[in-house]
Structure formats: structure tokens, C-alpha cells
Design an enzyme around this catalytic site. Structure first.
Site, short mmCIF file in Angstrom:
data_model
loop_
_atom_site.label_atom_id
_atom_site.label_comp_id
_atom_site.label_asym_id
_atom_site.label_seq_id
_atom_site.Cartn_x
_atom_site.Cartn_y
_atom_site.Cartn_z
N LYS A 240 12.95 3.41 3.02
CA LYS A 240 12.35 4.52 3.66
C LYS A 240 12.91 4.96 4.94
O LYS A 240 13.54 4.11 5.75
CB LYS A 240 10.78 3.96 3.74
N ARG A 314 3.45 -0.27 -8.17
CA ARG A 314 2.97 -0.42 -9.92
C ARG A 314 3.60 -1.52 -10.62
O ARG A 314 3.42 -1.95 -11.45
CB ARG A 314 3.42 0.96 -10.19
#
Length: 460
Positions: A240, A314
Site C-alpha cells: 500500500k 478474504r
């Protein structure tokens, strides 16, 4: 310590809750000095107004709290919390004007106005303590406040002090408090016991990945909660940018929220069998990090083409959901700070949720309105299933194109829940700026609404 109600006593200052459309009818019935003082101070009953009224000797005789109009209240949460934050320190009691149907949520908001995150500095502030209104179950409201404060504290704690081991310790502490059982699968044992995705995401960190498993209750319907416990998310090799990494201590917000919900359930003694599963990892960068393009095996046997190491939440949830589904619970709920797409869709205040069960959605919507815990139903849109099906594996964790990011993530998770009755929350877990009863920082989202809906959803 979580805020609690003040002990009953005769010296509490009376608070009159006054809506703006009833102020003109309320004021003429008051002594002349009260009328003069209220008008001189510009009190009108508007939302958030707070006014102390002195007696002839200059001591506080009463307090007035503005309750606004119905239209104004519809745009706010915890109206009285704003007044509570403006009143001087002391003990108060609601004397009149608060509708009975609002008493519980407004009392909770008053308590939460006193929340301070004080682990690293003295954060004590002026506190207006409230005696529990007669129509309120004081213990129940205090339990809600304690759950909220637990969740906020966990999320607010920086990752240096809230890694997988510390999250495990928090779950174990909660288990001890309520006589639950907690077990942990740690490090390489995750591979031996077939949790490959949890291990893969966490293996680059020197803080070992783990699966936390808490169980409570031995009769009634079976409820399983799964919370994303990514204690810090660098994004992995798809790292990020700095601005996006700044709040990643909150990426375990799903875990913090299911622990808050579990605390509510256990404190209330609901007649159900509760299980809480938390895959706790740190998504770090090292030579051991998993790579973009890797095809990963899951517990369920489905393969996943990993097209973005920053779509790791996820993955860890997938193994935990597969385990949960093997136990065939009556209701399976996951909570996760999963996608930026959900924030774009509904902003930071609403808790988007997914379910195929219309009755559950209706029960949740009704309870959300009662509990000042807003939610919004999102669709498991089946035509988008093809978006999560890549060419070389069963599933894609990060479909190209950027469309419907929250929906495709929810569809991905549903594959691992199987035929189990399933509900998924894609929460933000954070209040971006101070609001009455909701200080800037970690947030409990959707959990109070869920707790209030569980009796209908599980026929308790």
C-alpha cells in the site's frame, strides 16, 4: 473501565429533555426565573443544546437538553450524548421529556459520550454521569457499552501492541470472563490441520499466524461468528502507499466487532451455542511473502489465483468460513473491514451487509432502527459470479476492472460458507471524526443491531 450509570440518589440534577416544537408550551409552566434564564441564554430545544439553570443561590437547580425536531433527530444518532458532553461534571437524572422508546438508545449514547482511549496518556475529561432512567434495563445498557468499549479499545490500539498474540490474549480474557472455552491453532500447525490460506497470508511476519476458536453455551441454536483479524496490513508485495497504510491497525476491526458481539451474547445469557472464529495474522513483507500470481489451495479444496496480495482478508476468512460450515451452524455471520468499495458505496457510518435470507434482512433492518446502529442491505448478485472465476484456478481473489468490489468479495466468501445460512458484513470499523457518543477512532458497527435481531433470527 467502560462507563456505567451513576448510583441512584436524591442529589442528582434533574434533566428536562425538550423538543424544539414543545419548548414554547413547556416554558410558560416554569417559574419566572427559569423562563427569563432560558430566553436570555438562547435555549430553544434545538438538537445538542444544553443549559444549566441556577437556583436563587446560584447552584444548579436543573438542566435542559435540546431534543430538536423529528426531522433533526432522523439525521443524528445519540442526540442526548451531545448535551451530555456539554454539561458540567456531576450526576444527572432524566426528569421529563425523553420518549420511552428512545430511552435505551439515548442512555447508551450518554454512557458512550464518556468513552476515552487512555492507554497511552491521561485522557480523563469532564464527565456528566447519568442515573439509569426507570424504564431502562440498566445492566443491559451497561453491557452494550462495555461491548462497544472493548471493540473500540482493540481497534484503537496500535499494531505494535495489538498483533495476533495480543488479539488472542483479548479473546482468551473474554472467554475467562464468561466461562467460555478458547483454543488456538498456531504457526506451522495451521498447515498440518489444513488451514493453508491463513498460514500463507501470515507467514511473512515474525508474528505467527493463528486461528482463534472460542466456544460458549451447550444448548439452543448454533451461531458462529467469523471476524477478520488482520492485525496490520501492509498490502504485502502489492504494498500500500503510505496514506493507505496509515489506518491499517484497524484491519482487525472485524475480529474486534465479533468479540464485542460475543460479549453481548454471553453477558445476556442468550440460549444458544456460540462459536467465534478469528484468523489472526499480520500481512507483512519479507522473502517469505506470498506473491501475485500464485495459485493457493484452500481448506475447502478450492484453488485461488492470488492476483493481489492486498486482497488478503478474504483469503484468511475463507479457511475460517470453511471450518465453520463443516460444523453446520444454524446461522453463520462474518464481519470484516474488507473493501474500500463498500466505503465508496455507503460511506463510513452505514454497515453494509449481505444475506440471501429475506427474513434475516427484515429483522436486522428493524433492529437497526431501534438501536441507532444503521445498516444497509447489499445484493449477492449472482450474475457477478463469473467475475471471481479466473482461467487457471477455481477462484480469483481480486477480479480485474474494479467494478462491484464489495459484491465480488462477498460472493467469494459465500463460496466457502457453502449451503450454510450466511450473512456477511463489510464494515469500516472506524469513526473518522468526533460525533456525539462516537469519538474518533475504532467503532462497533452492526453488532448492536445483530444482537437485537438474534431472538427473531434464531427464534430464541
Amino acid at each position: 473501565m467502560p462507563p456505567v450509570f451513576a448510583a441512584p440518589g436524591p442529589d442528582a440534577c434533574p434533566v428536562h429533555v425538550i423538543a424544539s416544537d414543545s419548548f414554547d408550551s413547556w416554558l410558560p409552566g416554569q417559574p419566572q426565573r427559569v423562563q427569563v434564564w432560558a430566553k436570555a441564554q438562547g435555549f430553544t430545544g434545538a438538537c445538542g443544546q444544553a443549559l444549566t439553570v441556577p437556583d436563587a443561590d446560584g447552584r444548579i437547580a436543573m438542566a435542559l437538553a435540546g431534543y430538536g425536531s423529528a426531522a433533526q433527530r432522523a439525521r443524528r444518532r445519540f442526540v442526548l450524548a451531545e448535551a451530555a458532553q456539554k454539561l458540567p461534571a456531576g450526576t444527572y437524572r432524566i426528569a421529563s421529556g425523553l420518549p420511552a422508546e428512545d430511552a435505551a438508545s439515548e442512555s447508551l449514547g450518554w454512557l458512550l459520550a464518556a468513552y476515552r482511549f487512555d492507554r497511552y496518556k491521561d485522557a480523563n475529561g469532564v464527565t456528566a454521569a447519568l442515573q439509569a432512567p426507570e424504564e431502562v434495563d440498566a445492566a443491559a445498557v451497561e453491557s452494550l457499552a462495555a461491548a462497544e468499549c472493548l471493540t473500540r479499545d482493540l481497534i484503537n490500539t496500535p499494531a505494535a501492541d495489538m498483533g495476533p498474540a495480543e488479539l488472542q490474549a483479548a479473546a482468551e480474557s473474554l472467554a475467562r470472563e464468561f466461562g467460555a472455552e478458547a483454543s488456538v491453532i498456531l504457526g506451522a500447525d495451521l498447515l498440518e490441520q489444513n488451514f493453508p490460506l491463513i498460514h500463507t497470508v501470515g507467514r511473512a511476519s515474525d508474528r505467527a499466524p493463528r486461528l482463534i476458536d472460542l466456544r460458549w453455551g451447550n444448548s439452543g441454536p448454533r451461531l458462529t461468528l467469523v471476524g477478520k483479524g488482520v492485525c496490520f496490513d501492509t498490502g504485502g508485495l502489492n504494498i500500500k502507499p503510505g496514506n493507505s497504510m496509515a489506518l491499517m491497525k484497524k484491519d482487525m476491526g472485524g475480529a474486534a466487532n465479533v468479540l464485542g458481539l460475543a460479549r453481548m451474547v454471553m453477558a445476556a445469557g442468550l440460549k444458544l451455542q456460540l462459536r467465534v472464529l478469528i484468523p489472526a495474522v499480520e500481512n507483512a513483507v519479507s522473502g517469505a511473502a506470498f506473491r501475485p500470481g500464485d495459485v493457493l489451495m484452500s481448506r475447502k479444496g478450492l484453488t485461488v489465483e492470488n492476483n493481489n496480495t492486498d486482497a488478503e482478508g478474504r483469503l484468511v476468512l475463507a479457511d475460517a468460513l470453511a471450518l465453520a460450515a463443516e460444523d453446520a451452524p444454524d446461522l453463520l455471520i462474518s464481519m470484516a473491514t474488507l473493501t474500500g468499495a463498500a466505503r465508496v458505496a455507503v460511506g463510513p457510518d452505514l454497515s453494509p451487509f449481505y444475506t440471501d435470507h429475506d427474513g434475516d434482512a427484515a429483522a436486522l433492518a428493524a433492529s437497526a432502527a431501534r438501536t441507532a446502529d444503521p445498516v444497509w442491505r447489499m445484493p449477492f448478485h449472482d450474475p457477478y459470479e463469473t467475475m471471481i472465476e479466473p482461467g487457471i484456478a477455481d477462484l480469483d481473489n481480486a477480479p480485474a476492472g474494479g467494478f462491484a468490489g464489495s459484491i465480488t468479495a462477498a460472493l467469494f466468501l459465500r463460496r466457502f460458507a457453502g449451503e450454510t445460512r450466511y450473512m456477511h458484513f463489510d464494515i469500516y470499523g472506524w469513526t473518522p471524526s468526533d460525533a456525539p457518543g462516537r469519538s474518533k477512532g475504532g467503532a462497533l458497527q452492526g453488532a448492536r443491531a445483530l444482537f437485537a435481531a438474534l431472538p427473531d433470527m434464531l427464534e430464541l
